[in-house]
Write an enzyme that holds these catalytic residues in place. Structure first.
Site, PDB file in Angstrom:
ATOM      1  N   LYS A 143     -14.367  37.705 -19.390  1.00 43.51           N
ATOM      2  CA  LYS A 143     -13.206  38.448 -18.892  1.00 43.51           C
ATOM      3  C   LYS A 143     -12.973  39.757 -19.666  1.00 43.51           C
ATOM      4  CE  LYS A 143     -10.859  34.392 -16.983  1.00 43.51           C
ATOM      5  NZ  LYS A 143      -9.607  33.576 -16.943  1.00 43.51           N
ATOM      6  N   TYR A 162      -9.365  35.002  -7.027  1.00 40.15           N
ATOM      7  CA  TYR A 162      -8.326  34.093  -7.515  1.00 40.15           C
ATOM      8  C   TYR A 162      -7.319  33.736  -6.416  1.00 40.15           C
ATOM      9  CZ  TYR A 162      -9.572  33.922 -12.506  1.00 40.15           C
ATOM     10  OH  TYR A 162     -10.181  33.670 -13.712  1.00 40.15           O
ATOM     11  N   PHE A 196       2.128  33.839 -11.973  1.00 37.94           N
ATOM     12  CA  PHE A 196       1.298  34.719 -12.812  1.00 37.94           C
ATOM     13  C   PHE A 196       0.238  35.490 -12.018  1.00 37.94           C
ATOM     14  CE2 PHE A 196      -0.569  30.404 -13.107  1.00 37.94           C
ATOM     15  CZ  PHE A 196      -1.866  30.648 -12.647  1.00 37.94           C
ATOM     16  N   ARG A 198     -17.321  24.042 -18.682  1.00 41.33           N
ATOM     17  CA  ARG A 198     -15.885  23.859 -18.922  1.00 41.33           C
ATOM     18  C   ARG A 198     -15.644  23.346 -20.354  1.00 41.33           C
ATOM     19  NH1 ARG A 198     -12.309  25.796 -14.912  1.00 41.33           N
ATOM     20  NH2 ARG A 198     -10.855  24.194 -15.565  1.00 41.33           N
ATOM     21  N   THR A 200      -7.620  25.944 -20.786  1.00 43.01           N
ATOM     22  CA  THR A 200      -7.118  27.235 -20.283  1.00 43.01           C
ATOM     23  C   THR A 200      -6.274  27.951 -21.333  1.00 43.01           C
ATOM     24  OG1 THR A 200      -7.000  26.200 -18.098  1.00 43.01           O
ATOM     25  CG2 THR A 200      -5.861  28.310 -18.365  1.00 43.01           C
ATOM     26  N   ARG A 246     -12.713  29.725 -25.821  1.00 42.12           N
ATOM     27  CA  ARG A 246     -11.302  30.126 -25.771  1.00 42.12           C
ATOM     28  C   ARG A 246     -10.612  29.944 -27.123  1.00 42.12           C
ATOM     29  NH1 ARG A 246     -10.394  27.802 -19.658  1.00 42.12           N
ATOM     30  NH2 ARG A 246     -10.670  29.771 -18.558  1.00 42.12           N
ATOM     31  N   ASN A 265      -7.936  34.914 -21.599  1.00 34.40           N
ATOM     32  CA  ASN A 265      -8.591  33.775 -22.240  1.00 34.40           C
ATOM     33  C   ASN A 265     -10.120  33.831 -22.188  1.00 34.40           C
ATOM     34  OD1 ASN A 265      -8.895  33.168 -19.573  1.00 34.40           O
ATOM     35  ND2 ASN A 265      -7.808  31.213 -19.625  1.00 34.40           N
ATOM     36  N   HIS A 278     -14.105  32.618 -17.591  1.00 34.78           N
ATOM     37  CA  HIS A 278     -13.863  31.799 -16.393  1.00 34.78           C
ATOM     38  C   HIS A 278     -15.070  30.903 -16.180  1.00 34.78           C
ATOM     39  CE1 HIS A 278     -13.448  30.501 -12.218  1.00 34.78           C
ATOM     40  NE2 HIS A 278     -14.702  30.886 -12.064  1.00 34.78           N
ATOM     41  N   GLU A 310     -18.487  30.800  -5.407  1.00 33.74           N
ATOM     42  CA  GLU A 310     -18.300  31.916  -6.343  1.00 33.74           C
ATOM     43  C   GLU A 310     -19.622  32.633  -6.617  1.00 33.74           C
ATOM     44  OE1 GLU A 310     -16.262  30.041  -9.648  1.00 33.74           O
ATOM     45  OE2 GLU A 310     -14.427  29.810  -8.471  1.00 33.74           O
TER      46      GLU A 310
HETATM   47  P1  ATP Z   1     -10.505  29.972 -14.787  1.00 32.91           P
HETATM   48  O1  ATP Z   1     -10.263  29.663 -13.309  1.00 32.91           O
HETATM   49  O2  ATP Z   1     -10.291  31.440 -15.126  1.00 32.91           O
HETATM   50  O3  ATP Z   1     -11.800  29.424 -15.276  1.00 32.91           O
HETATM   51  P2  ATP Z   1      -8.947  27.694 -15.542  1.00 32.91           P
HETATM   52  O4  ATP Z   1      -9.644  26.996 -14.429  1.00 32.91           O
HETATM   53  O5  ATP Z   1      -9.031  27.112 -16.914  1.00 32.91           O
HETATM   54  O6  ATP Z   1      -9.396  29.200 -15.656  1.00 32.91           O
HETATM   55  P3  ATP Z   1      -6.714  28.134 -13.781  1.00 32.91           P
HETATM   56  O7  ATP Z   1      -5.560  27.207 -13.674  1.00 32.91           O
HETATM   57  O8  ATP Z   1      -7.724  28.157 -12.678  1.00 32.91           O
HETATM   58  O9  ATP Z   1      -7.410  27.866 -15.193  1.00 32.91           O
HETATM   59  O10 ATP Z   1      -6.117  29.591 -13.980  1.00 32.91           O
HETATM   60  C1  ATP Z   1      -6.897  30.732 -13.705  1.00 32.91           C
HETATM   61  C2  ATP Z   1      -6.576  31.793 -14.740  1.00 32.91           C
HETATM   62  O11 ATP Z   1      -5.242  32.237 -14.563  1.00 32.91           O
HETATM   63  C3  ATP Z   1      -6.620  31.305 -16.190  1.00 32.91           C
HETATM   64  O12 ATP Z   1      -7.894  31.273 -16.750  1.00 32.91           O
HETATM   65  C4  ATP Z   1      -5.756  32.343 -16.863  1.00 32.91           C
HETATM   66  O13 ATP Z   1      -6.469  33.577 -17.057  1.00 32.91           O
HETATM   67  C5  ATP Z   1      -4.666  32.558 -15.824  1.00 32.91           C
HETATM   68  N1  ATP Z   1      -3.528  31.654 -16.032  1.00 32.91           N
HETATM   69  C6  ATP Z   1      -3.466  30.318 -15.798  1.00 32.91           C
HETATM   70  N2  ATP Z   1      -2.258  29.800 -16.096  1.00 32.91           N
HETATM   71  C7  ATP Z   1      -1.512  30.857 -16.532  1.00 32.91           C
HETATM   72  C8  ATP Z   1      -0.173  31.021 -16.992  1.00 32.91           C
HETATM   73  N3  ATP Z   1       0.659  29.982 -17.075  1.00 32.91           N
HETATM   74  N4  ATP Z   1       0.232  32.263 -17.369  1.00 32.91           N
HETATM   75  C9  ATP Z   1      -0.595  33.340 -17.283  1.00 32.91           C
HETATM   76  N5  ATP Z   1      -1.871  33.263 -16.844  1.00 32.91           N
HETATM   77  C10 ATP Z   1      -2.326  32.048 -16.487  1.00 32.91           C
HETATM   78 MG    MG Z   2      -9.774  27.798 -12.456  1.00 33.42          MG
END
Ligand code: ATP
Ligand code: MG
Length: 140
Positions: free
Chosen positions: A11, A51, A59, A87, A93, A104, A114, A117, A128
């Site tokens: 990212k 996304y 968010f 993962r 996350t 992370r 973070n 992805h 994807e």
């Molecule tokens: P990713 O999809 O990026 O691999 P993830 O699967 O661990 O991450 P998701 O729940 O899919 O988590 O959230 C996607 C992304 O949105 C997170 O990686 C983070 O960058 C952002 N995000 C998630 N939760 C929050 C939050 N509470 N506040 C701000 N940003 C958030």
């Molecule tokens: Mg995700």
């Protein structure tokens, strides 16, 4: 389990701090092979599509702004159980909850910024990968 592929992004918070190589070192040490990789700047529309599953979340707008704030490195990773393995290597996350040694925990600035992805299922990995890469660009 057979070889599997997953989709990964380094990212903008990580590319900004010149951490691409350090993130890749953790992926490779974790047993994954980078079989495709490119550094790109996402458009707003591309980030919104990618996304889209989160578009009702509070968010979402900030996340799209962050993901378009600088270059990302889009990747296809290959290995045994690659979706779950990636993962694990990324960690939770929220970096505050991520295990020691994960991408992370080591590099993330916040729950939003973070650093990485990773696809959350084999089905989403296929979607994807096809969004970012043509078959010709993936060399296993
Ligand atoms: P990713 O999809 O990026 O691999 P993830 O699967 O661990 O991450 P998701 O729940 O899919 O988590 O959230 C996607 C992304 O949105 C997170 O990686 C983070 O960058 C952002 N995000 C998630 N939760 C929050 C939050 N509470 N506040 C701000 N940003 C958030
Ligand atoms: Mg995700």
């Amino acid at each position: 389990m057979a070889l599997e592929r997953t989709f990964s992004i380094i990212k903008p918070d990580a590319t900004r701090r010149n951490l691409t190589g350090k993130v890749n070192a953790l992926l490779e040490a974790g047993g994954l092979r980078i079989v495709a990789q490119k550094r790109i700047l996402l458009s707003r529309a591309q980030a919104e599509t990618f996304y889209g599953v989160h578009k009702e979340r509070p968010f979402f707008n900030d996340l799209v702004k962050f993901m378009t704030s600088g270059p990302i490195v889009a990747q296809v990773l290959e290995g045994e159980n690659a979706v779950a393995r990636n993962r694990e290597i990324m960690g939770a996350t929220n970096p505050a909850n991520a295990a020691e040694g994960t991408i992370r925990k080591t590099f993330a600035e916040s729950i939003e910024a973070n650093s990485a992805h990773g696809s959350d299922s084999a089905e989403n990995a296929a979607i994807e990968i096809a969004f970012f890469f043509s078959g010709l660009e993936i060399v296993g």
